[in-house]
Design a protein around this motif. Structure first.
Motif, mmCIF file in Angstrom:
data_model
loop_
_atom_site.group_PDB
_atom_site.id
_atom_site.type_symbol
_atom_site.label_atom_id
_atom_site.label_comp_id
_atom_site.label_asym_id
_atom_site.label_seq_id
_atom_site.Cartn_x
_atom_site.Cartn_y
_atom_site.Cartn_z
ATOM 1 N N ASP A 1 0.889 -1.063 0.206
ATOM 2 C CA ASP A 1 0.210 0.540 -0.035
ATOM 3 C C ASP A 1 0.648 0.853 0.358
ATOM 4 O O ASP A 1 0.495 2.289 -0.703
ATOM 5 C CB ASP A 1 -0.596 0.165 1.461
ATOM 6 N N HIS A 2 1.700 0.712 1.149
ATOM 7 C CA HIS A 2 2.752 2.987 1.156
ATOM 8 C C HIS A 2 3.482 2.737 0.475
ATOM 9 O O HIS A 2 3.848 3.888 -0.203
ATOM 10 C CB HIS A 2 3.534 2.503 2.671
ATOM 11 N N SER B 1 0.895 3.101 -3.527
ATOM 12 C CA SER B 1 0.446 4.056 -3.239
ATOM 13 C C SER B 1 0.924 5.659 -3.746
ATOM 14 O O SER B 1 0.986 6.498 -4.238
ATOM 15 C CB SER B 1 -0.359 5.042 -1.833
ATOM 16 N N LYS C 1 0.756 8.243 -7.099
ATOM 17 C CA LYS C 1 0.516 9.490 -7.229
ATOM 18 C C LYS C 1 1.774 10.312 -7.544
ATOM 19 O O LYS C 1 0.966 11.041 -8.300
ATOM 20 C CB LYS C 1 0.356 10.029 -5.670
ATOM 21 N N VAL D 1 -4.904 -2.593 -3.727
ATOM 22 C CA VAL D 1 -5.796 -1.687 -4.542
ATOM 23 C C VAL D 1 -6.877 -0.799 -4.378
ATOM 24 O O VAL D 1 -7.580 0.587 -4.198
ATOM 25 C CB VAL D 1 -5.907 -2.247 -6.016
ATOM 26 N N ARG E 1 -8.030 -0.456 -1.481
ATOM 27 C CA ARG E 1 -7.809 -0.247 0.313
ATOM 28 C C ARG E 1 -7.323 1.428 -0.145
ATOM 29 O O ARG E 1 -7.454 2.917 0.490
ATOM 30 C CB ARG E 1 -6.670 -0.667 0.721
ATOM 31 N N ILE E 2 -5.979 1.516 -1.402
ATOM 32 C CA ILE E 2 -5.245 2.964 -1.703
ATOM 33 C C ILE E 2 -6.353 3.982 -2.756
ATOM 34 O O ILE E 2 -5.858 5.087 -3.205
ATOM 35 C CB ILE E 2 -4.191 2.586 -2.358
ATOM 36 N N GLU F 1 -7.512 7.392 -2.212
ATOM 37 C CA GLU F 1 -6.253 8.237 -2.022
ATOM 38 C C GLU F 1 -5.570 8.636 -4.176
ATOM 39 O O GLU F 1 -4.432 9.164 -3.861
ATOM 40 C CB GLU F 1 -4.987 7.718 -2.141
ATOM 41 N N LEU F 2 -6.057 7.910 -5.258
ATOM 42 C CA LEU F 2 -5.801 8.434 -5.817
ATOM 43 C C LEU F 2 -6.749 8.755 -6.619
ATOM 44 O O LEU F 2 -7.427 7.940 -7.973
ATOM 45 C CB LEU F 2 -5.198 6.924 -6.849
#
Length: 528
Positions: free
Chosen positions: A98-99, A102, A106, A128, A130-131, A134-135
């Motif tokens: 994830d970290h 992501s 970005k 995918v 989960r993040i 944020e995208l």
């Protein structure tokens, strides 16, 4: 005098693909119980169909396309398809979570993410999902489920289901100035750097490589290194494209699969990190058939090179390269000079390297200094941080590598250390500052410093020196479980913990990491 090269007139490796017999074997994928084999005609057809799928998804020329794929045939075809639409390949290592994913998404602003349903017992779609919030740029997720290249409706996540508009695809063909690749390399600023390379620079790199090592279309290129990393991507997959040769891709590491690649499928050349060399050469029944093994990431220890040469009955040499510059030095497999084993090689034709003091003045042979290189295979920029790029290039156009080195009177290079604080774990550069910054957020940690500790197989492993806020029971598991909760890839987790009352520092407060490295080295020597 170094010859000046015009990249605008550089023959592109993609142009070489057009000359290859469509019936010639192109890819052997060893990821399943039975090998998946594609010839050049089949590879081209699948890439054209997937290119159409990307066009249908709205991918435009110049955009970055992100994909998380192991060393599968799908990686090779997807990369070709991305290039066919004039987009830039942005591969992501399957071990990232994830970290890191992501962050890359970005930065690249990719509208699409292509990934497997499952790999190594890990389900990617939940990550995918989960993040995704944020995208804001992410429009499409493409999940690869069917591995059958003949299942055109479902393979490649359904992207190969459309008949291609070859006129439109040909119109988008890249030129030497077109961005080809975006790879993120571990940095010391706390933020990975997005390295952008063009088709011209990568084409120069692999052609210079071909000449230096005398590779031909008759060679078979073995790719056990992750193709999402520059070693596998450029010196595996693209080398094969440039030669019009067969490539054998291996996703999961095992000596027995390596034996299949070498003895059954005829692999003759490989460029990979030292652990791969150590494992196959130390096996009770070392596989035979390789002609050349270029070990990168660290100088090949003389004894290992000597033993491996005998065990594998092939030439073993070292070299130095980076994501930013590609391979700049390599030892000749055709030389009998023993320095081909204990050094990082001599400069490749058309490139330059020098050792300087802090002011950029060249030092005498054998004197340690800053290692700087200049090459037509130089990267174009750091994505979103062109100022970092400008800071990394000196007034004479040399890239400041951040490594310390010596060079003898015959031009043999020896990397002696790193100015930038990165742990080199089996060729994988660990983003030390990023991990330290996360660990500083742990409720029980007062101070932390990560250094490399010597390891006979990987070169270095990750050691964390920790000062606690108060006396308590604290273990390595406390660190790894914490990083796991932060969705940090396991390859970045410390493998050894040392509790310490205070970190050694300079008068100005800088942690003296060389002291810590010396401490753990001496401790290991006492134990052994």
């Amino acid at each position: 005098m170094v010859k000046q090269y015009d990249l605008e007139n550089q023959t592109l490796f993609l142009d070489n693909l057009k000359k290859v017999d469509p019936g010639k074997e192109a890819i052997v994928d060893l990821s399943l119980s039975s090998a998946i084999e594609l010839n050049y005609g089949e590879m081209e057809n699948l890439a054209n169909r997937m290119a159409q799928g990307l066009i249908d998804k709205g991918i435009k020329q110049g955009e970055f396309v992100a994909y998380i794929l192991p060393n599968w045939w799908e990686f090779v075809v997807a990369t070709l398809a991305i290039w066919k639409v004039g987009a830039t390949a942005c591969p992501i290592l399957p071990a990232l979570r994830d970290h890191e994913v992501s962050f890359i998404m970005k930065k690249s602003k990719s509208k699409i993410l292509i990934f497997p349903e499952e790999y190594r017992n890990y389900q990617y779609e939940p990550m995918v999902d989960r993040i995704a919030a944020e995208l804001p740029c992410l429009e499409s997720k493409v999940v690869i489920k069917s591995r059958d290249p003949h299942d055109l409706q479902h393979c490649l996540g359904g992207l190969a289901s459309s008949v291609p508009d070859l006129e439109e695809i040909n119109r988008r063909s890249p030129n030497s100035e077109t961005n080809a690749q975006l790879l993120f390399t571990s940095g010391t600023t706390g933020e990975p750097k997005g390295v952008v390379q063009t088709h011209g620079s990568l084409s120069f790199a692999v052609e210079a490589h071909r000449k230096a090592l005398r590779l031909t279309e008759e060679d078979t290129i073995w790719v056990p290194s992750p193709i999402a990393h520059q070693t596998g991507f450029l010196y595996g997959m693209i080398v094969a494209f440039n030669l019009g040769a067969k490539q054998v891709v291996q996703a999961k590491w095992s000596v027995e699969t390596a034996r299949l690649a070498i003895e059954e499928h005829g692999s003759t050349f490989v460029q990979a990190a030292m652990p791969f060399l150590a494992d196959i050469s130390r096996d009770a029944n070392p596989p035979k058939g390789l002609k050349i093994f270029v070990a990168t990431g660290a100088a090949v220890p003389r004894q290992l090179a000597y033993d491996a040469t005998a065990a594998l009955e092939c030439k073993v040499v070292g070299g130095w390269g980076s994501t930013e510059t590609c391979l700049v030095s390599v030892n000749s497999p055709f030389s009998n000079d023993e320095r081909v084993w204990g050094t990082d090689g001599q400069v490749i034709e058309g490139m330059e390297m020098k050792i300087t003091d802090d002011e950029g003045n060249e030092v005498a042979p054998g004197v340690e200094g800053m290692y700087r290189v200049k090459t037509p295979a130089m990267f174009k920029t750091y994505l979103g941080h062109h100022d970092w790029y400008e800071d990394s290039i000196d007034e004479n156009g040399f890239f400041i590598t951040g490594d310390l080195a010596t060079m003898d009177e015959d031009g043999y290079l020896n990397i002696t250390g790193r100015v930038k604080d990165i742990v080199n774990r089996g060729g994988e550069k660990i983003p030390v500052v990023e991990i330290e910054n996360l660990l500083y957020q742990h409720e029980n940690i007062k101070d932390v410093a990560i250094v490399g500790m010597p390891d006979p197989r990987l070169g270095e492993r990750i050691c964390a020196y920790v000062t606690l806020k108060e006396q308590m029971d604290f273990s390595l598991e406390d660190i790894t479980s914490y990083l796991d909760s932060k969705n940090v890839a396991k390859i970045y987790w410390p493998e050894h913990l040392e509790l310490i009352d205070e970190l050694p520092r300079t008068i100005t407060g800088k942690v003296q990491k060389y002291v810590l490295r010396q401490m753990i080295t001496e401790k290991l020597q006492v134990k052994s």
